[in-house]
Scaffold this motif. Structure first.
Motif, PDB file in Angstrom:
ATOM      1  N   GLU A 164     -22.852  21.616  -9.525  1.00 31.45           N
ATOM      2  CA  GLU A 164     -22.639  22.590 -10.598  1.00 31.45           C
ATOM      3  C   GLU A 164     -22.772  24.011 -10.067  1.00 31.45           C
ATOM      4  O   GLU A 164     -21.971  24.898 -10.352  1.00 31.45           O
ATOM      5  CB  GLU A 164     -23.713  22.397 -11.693  1.00 31.45           C
ATOM      6  CG  GLU A 164     -23.540  21.138 -12.516  1.00 31.45           C
ATOM      7  CD  GLU A 164     -22.412  21.270 -13.520  1.00 31.45           C
ATOM      8  OE1 GLU A 164     -22.156  22.396 -13.969  1.00 31.45           O
ATOM      9  OE2 GLU A 164     -21.781  20.227 -13.821  1.00 31.45           O
ATOM     10  N   ARG A 165     -23.830  24.202  -9.276  1.00 32.09           N
ATOM     11  CA  ARG A 165     -24.148  25.524  -8.766  1.00 32.09           C
ATOM     12  C   ARG A 165     -23.020  26.035  -7.886  1.00 32.09           C
ATOM     13  O   ARG A 165     -22.554  27.172  -8.049  1.00 32.09           O
ATOM     14  CB  ARG A 165     -25.451  25.430  -7.960  1.00 32.09           C
ATOM     15  CG  ARG A 165     -26.279  26.679  -7.983  1.00 32.09           C
ATOM     16  CD  ARG A 165     -27.505  26.584  -7.088  1.00 32.09           C
ATOM     17  NE  ARG A 165     -27.585  27.784  -6.253  1.00 32.09           N
ATOM     18  CZ  ARG A 165     -27.734  29.007  -6.745  1.00 32.09           C
ATOM     19  NH1 ARG A 165     -27.830  29.195  -8.044  1.00 32.09           N
ATOM     20  NH2 ARG A 165     -27.792  30.050  -5.931  1.00 32.09           N
TER      21      ARG A 165
ATOM     22  N   LYS B 270     -16.244  29.604  -9.125  1.00 32.32           N
ATOM     23  CA  LYS B 270     -15.568  30.110 -10.311  1.00 32.32           C
ATOM     24  C   LYS B 270     -15.754  31.624 -10.432  1.00 32.32           C
ATOM     25  O   LYS B 270     -14.808  32.350 -10.762  1.00 32.32           O
ATOM     26  CB  LYS B 270     -16.140  29.409 -11.552  1.00 32.32           C
ATOM     27  CG  LYS B 270     -15.092  29.055 -12.584  1.00 32.32           C
ATOM     28  CD  LYS B 270     -15.659  28.177 -13.677  1.00 32.32           C
ATOM     29  CE  LYS B 270     -15.003  28.489 -15.001  1.00 32.32           C
ATOM     30  NZ  LYS B 270     -15.554  27.719 -16.111  1.00 32.32           N
ATOM     31  N   GLU B 271     -16.955  32.066 -10.128  1.00 32.12           N
ATOM     32  CA  GLU B 271     -17.209  33.504 -10.133  1.00 32.12           C
ATOM     33  C   GLU B 271     -16.323  34.181  -9.078  1.00 32.12           C
ATOM     34  O   GLU B 271     -15.775  35.262  -9.304  1.00 32.12           O
ATOM     35  CB  GLU B 271     -18.706  33.762  -9.840  1.00 32.12           C
ATOM     36  CG  GLU B 271     -19.111  35.219  -9.695  1.00 32.12           C
ATOM     37  CD  GLU B 271     -18.876  36.047 -10.959  1.00 32.12           C
ATOM     38  OE1 GLU B 271     -18.566  35.447 -12.006  1.00 32.12           O
ATOM     39  OE2 GLU B 271     -18.968  37.289 -10.888  1.00 32.12           O
TER      40      GLU B 271
ATOM     41  N   SER C 168     -20.041  26.951  -9.918  1.00 32.24           N
ATOM     42  CA  SER C 168     -20.137  28.206 -10.664  1.00 32.24           C
ATOM     43  C   SER C 168     -19.942  29.400  -9.729  1.00 32.24           C
ATOM     44  O   SER C 168     -19.355  30.411 -10.118  1.00 32.24           O
ATOM     45  CB  SER C 168     -21.469  28.285 -11.415  1.00 32.24           C
ATOM     46  OG  SER C 168     -22.516  28.418 -10.493  1.00 32.24           O
TER      47      SER C 168
END
Lengths: 406, 610
Positions: free
Chosen positions: B500-501, B507-508, B504
């Protein structure tokens, strides 16, 4: 071995030879007006095959029965091996693996498997001490029959595999299983038909239950038969009806790619027109118009009987059917008088095979059997079929000649 | 007693067996007498009057609709001129026919040979002939004995929508295909799917032929139907509703219009539905439906821009910078970097051994954090990360991200590309005889790495969809003629190897590409919705660079991923990014219109309720 040739059953041999020669003549007629390239090749080839078949026949009658007895399991093993081999090195026709090529010839291992099944069952039933209705005896013989059938269904070739259970049934009957059990074993087939309407099915099942209760064929056997009836009657139509029309067709063609998927009975109609137009006296040799113009498909192989019906009419067909009937009845008489159980069983197996092919083929040309592509023994064009049929006759003649031997 | 349980004696057994034989014989005799005595007259007349012909009734080929039920592939009626082989031999009408349809006699002969099922059944010679030809045939019937014509439907594809990228086209079955198919319901002269969905779903689309039996006179004229046997009706083919949105497809075609070659694919990351798919340059699939003129075929197949190459499916390119997400993801997962890790500053390149690997920005990016590395697409950052990872790790992550293996879309002929690993280099260059510098190229998506557009789009779908990659697919619902429609449920294809990390951070990263001050696609930034994306410039040794862009919108809850490559066009930020921007804009516009409509509808309903 030296035979006393006068003692051979010459009536039987003459009848068979007559059928073969009529077959050759029909093949000649069927291809008479075909393209010039084919013109006489089928006819000449069939004559050559007939010569080979006669040689095989001569060889078969000279071997002692002990040899067949001794080699039956070997033959069975070989047949299974070839049936497996056909998936790896066999040639595929219309998506089905049926043939092994040996030089220029194509050979169907399923033909050998038929012969092997007759041999193995004849031997097993001749020597087993188990009573005819024993479960072990029936189960073992059913397994012997199923092994090649499963391999042949995988090819896939539904038409050919049908003959195997028929042989088993005939041999069961001949080796003493009473028709009472045979009917019970066949009853699930009736159940499928009866299940078309629930009232009919309920009555049928009720009758079956009463019958089983009164005659008491044995608890396990009875329950087995009843459940088999229940299962086939309830599951088969259900499964079948849930399929779409094109899926049904697809399954049918999957089981046997040899059948004509767009059929619509074209072949059957043409065959019926050919036979019917022949009338009582026929149109005369080489005069059959249906057969000549190729409206009649496969006329030198599967539909050779239609050519006969058109050109020689009812009287010609009666003669041919009469010859067949003569051979079958003669063969059953031989089987009845043989002292060796093995030889007797062999004769019945061989007769069943011939009779089944006769019925299915003639029934097809007359329009009351489905198109399966089984040849008419002795008459249809095709080398292996002819050689197989003549070897069967060889076995019957040999058994008749040596009927006193144990 | 025959049905007793007792064993029968041998004499009894043989008596019953003989009885059985006699029963069969009587059965056969009864059949013979019925045909040859009772039905003789009727059957004899039939045999005289001639003859029954089997006429196939062709099924309607299934239609293809877009996701909103707008038809994009349908059938239009046409005429096919056929010849009955046996009558051609008899009457020799080929010269007349040749002038009528404009085929020379050798061509007609070869067509007869190829399409003959039986010598008595019409063999299709020319499909889709104009009505005037049929009029001549009808009028001058006597001049053309043995020639007939049939109504047949011809496939029609909506034009200028670029749909051939997925629909493919149909054509007459070839001898090789007929042999290979093993399908029993096919015969020479049948029309089958040749490419694309037409081929993939051919069995469903084509349906099942029926048959009519026709009575035919001696001269070959059809007298009427054979009444004893009802015609067997054909089963029509199934209709397909696709996941494609034709509005979006149009937008893609419009956006790509000015470029020569390339491909674009739009997908819904939440379920793998392909919303649009275009390959440029395109061709008109309708030309294959009739008889394609030799000259036209020559022109298409030898065109240097390869219009027949389906780019999204079979075009293989270095993924270039869009692959940096994999490298960064691998670095994060392996604990080699965190979001703020920096390496040696970029001075416009990086010295590795005796070779200087350049960054795309000659002046250099200076010091860059991991989170900024995507925004700036700094090559030097990835060279160093690549060296730390090594080929084994990198190739492992590329593989788990779906590169180098087929995505398994419901289209035939997808190429899988190449994800090189140590074993590959060993076998290509010899064991250990390759430069360690290869990993630097791999880290920026260059070198031997080759991917297709689908793999790239699928990977980005996974990144923005919590790592879950749904199998790309084109068919949404199948409408069967004889049973309930089947809706295709999205299939989870695989999960990306990222936490997940990591996801993210990635995605950023793609958010900053558009929204960051130094973002390589910052021109796409707008106030209405948020876009994420990644530009790419694939080095092409044969000419100008290929331009990549993968865009995602709306970034908070992504509904569309658009991946595009424009061949030989230059930088991703200049060419592909604005183009994808237009497609996303079209999508978002339609989406807001629909939303407005739904909102308006709801308030209206409320009004009534009150």
């Amino acid at each position: 071995m030296i035979l006393n040739y006068k003692e051979l059953d010459w009536q039987l041999i003459t009848a068979t030879l007559l059928l073969s020669l009529i077959g050759v003549a029909m093949i000649m007629s069927a291809q008479h007006y075909a393209d010039s390239t084919f013109k006489q090749t089928y006819f000449v080839r069939q004559l050559i095959w007939l010569a080979i078949a006669l040689a095989v026949f001569a060889a078969v009658i000279h071997f002692p029965f002990r040899l067949y007895d001794f080699s039956s399991y070997l033959l069975y093993g070989l047949a299974l091996l070839l049936l497996v081999l056909v998936f790896f090195v066999g040639s595929s026709r219309m998506g089905s693996f049926r043939w092994l090529s040996v030089g220029p010839m194509n050979f169907a291992p399923s033909d050998l498997a038929k012969l092997a099944l007759i041999f193995v069952l004849a031997r097993y039933f001749a020597y087993t001490k188990l009573p005819p209705a024993s479960k072990r005896r029936m189960a073992f013989s059913a397994v012997i029959m199923m092994l090649p059938v499963m391999l042949i269904l995988k090819q896939p070739d539904l038409g050919t595999s049908m003959v195997f259970p028929v042989i088993l049934f005939a041999m069961w009957y001949w080796s003493g299983l009473s028709p009472f059990y045979l009917l019970l074993i066949l009853s699930p087939l009736v159940s499928i038909i009866a299940a078309s309407h629930w009232i009919a099915w309920a009555i049928y099942l009720g009758l079956l239950f009463v019958f089983l209760f009164v005659y008491r064929p044995g608890l396990i056997f009875g329950i087995l038969i009843f459940t088999a009836n229940l299962a086939t009657g309830s599951i088969m139509p259900l499964m079948w009806n849930r399929l779409a029309e094109y899926q049904k067709l697809r399954i049918l063609t999957f089981l046997d790619p040899g059948t004509d998927p767009r059929g619509a009975g074209y072949q059957i109609i043409q065959s019926k027109i050919a036979i019917g137009s022949g009338g009582i006296w026929g149109k005369g040799f080489l005069e059959g118009s249906q057969a000549r113009l190729d409206f009649l498909p496969e006329r030198h192989t599967d539909f050779v009987f239609s050519v006969l019906g058109e050109e020689f009419g009812l009287w010609g067909a009666i003669i041919v059917i009469g010859l067949f009937a003569f051979i079958f009845i003669k063969a059953i008489r031989i089987a009845a008088k043989c002292r060796s159980k093995f030889a007797s069983n062999i004769v019945i197996g061989a007769t069943t095979l011939l009779l089944f092919q006769f019925l299915v083929n003639v029934g097809m040309t007359l329009g009351f059997m489905p198109v399966t592509g089984l040849p008419l023994p002795f008459m249809s064009y095709g080398g292996t079929s002819l050689v197989l049929a003549w070897s069967l006759i060889g076995l019957i003649v040999a058994a008749g000649y040596r009927w006193q031997e144990y | 007693m025959i049905f007793g349980r007792e064993k029968l004696s041998v004499a009894e057994r043989s008596r019953y067996a003989i009885g059985f034989v006699i029963l069969i014989v009587f059965f056969c005799l009864a059949g013979l007498v019925r045909l040859q005595v009772f039905e003789h007259k009727k059957l004899y007349e039939m045999s005289q009057k001639n003859r029954i012909r089997v006429q196939p009734i062709l099924p309607k080929r299934g239609l293809i609709y877009d996701r909103e039920g707008r038809i994009i592939v349908y059938n239009r009626p046409s005429y096919t001129v056929s010849v009955i082989p046996v009558e051609e031999v008899k009457y020799r009408t080929l010269p007349q026919l040749s002038t009528l349809i404009g085929f020379d006699t050798t061509r007609i002969r070869s067509r007869i040979k190829a399409n003959t099922v039986s010598r008595y059944q019409p063999a299709a010679i020319k499909r889709d002939v104009p009505f005037e030809t049929i009029a001549v045939l009808e009028e001058q019937y006597n001049r053309f004995p043995g020639v007939s014509y049939q109504m047949e439907s011809v496939r029609h594809y909506s034009e200028r929508l670029g749909i051939e990228a997925f629909t493919g086209y149909v054509g007459e079955i070839s001898e090789a295909e007929l042999k290979a198919s093993g399908a029993e319901d096919l015969r020479p002269g049948n029309v089958v799917g040749k490419r694309g969905l037409e081929r993939q779903y051919d069995r469903l689309l084509r349906g099942l032929e029926g048959t009519a039996l026709l009575e035919v006179s001696a001269s070959g004229q059809i007298i009427g139907e054979y009444k004893e046997e009802l015609p067997k009706q054909p089963t029509p083919g199934a209709d397909l509703w696709l996941t494609i949105d034709i509005d979006l497809q149009k937008a893609c075609v419009a956006a790509m219009d000015t470029f020569c070659c390339g491909g674009v694919i739009a997908m819904d990351p939440r379920n793998g539905e392909v919303l649009a798919m275009v390959s440029f340059p395109s061709y008109d699939p309708n030309i294959f439906s009739g008889v394609i003129p030799e000259s036209l075929w020559q022109a298409i197949s030898t065109d240097s821009t390869h219009p027949l190459l389906n780019r999204p499916l079979r075009g293989l390119y270095p993924p270039a910078s869009p692959a940096k997400l994999v490298t960064l993801g691998a670095g994060l997962e392996e604990g080699l970097v965190t979001a703020h890790t920096t390496f040696k500053p970029c001075v416009g390149g990086y010295q590795f051994g005796n070779r200087f690997f350049r960054c795309w920005k000659a002046g250099g990016h200076g010091k860059t954090q991991a989170i900024e590395s995507l925004e700036r697409s700094c090559d030097v950052y990835y060279y160093q990360l690549g060296v730390e990872l090594g080929i084994d790790k990198l190739s492992y992550y590329y593989g788990l991200s779906g590169f180098g293996s087929r995505v398994g879309i419901d289209l035939p002929g997808e190429y899988k590309g190449l994800n090189p690993n140590i074993a590959y280099y060993d076998s290509t260059f010899g064991k250990g005889r390759w430069s360690r510098g290869l990993v630097l190229n791999l880290a920026i998506g260059q070198g031997e790495l080759l991917v297709n557009l689908l793999q790239t789009a699928q990977f980005y779908c996974g990144v923005v969809n919590g790592g879950k990659v749904y199998r790309p697919h084109l068919v949404k619902t199948i409408y069967y003629p004889d049973k309930a429609p089947e809706t295709i449920t999205p299939e989870l294809s695989f999960k990306l190897p990222f936490s997940e990390r990591t996801l993210s951070i990635l995605k950023e990263g793609i958010r900053l590409v558009v929204e960051g001050e130094e973002g390589t696609a910052r021109h796409l930034k707008n106030t209405n919705y948020s876009i994420g994306g990644k530009t790419g410039t694939a080095e092409n040794p044969h000419g100008e660079n290929h331009s990549w862009f993968i865009g995602v919108a709306p970034l908070e809850s992504p509904e569309i991923v658009v991946a595009a490559i424009i061949e030989n066009s230059g930088h991703g930020s200049e060419i592909a990014a604005p183009m994808v921007g237009k497609i996303i804009e079209a999508f978002m516009k339609k989406r807001s219109k629909i939303n407005d409509f739904i909102l308006a509808d709801e308030s209206e309903n409320k009004g009534i309720d009150d």
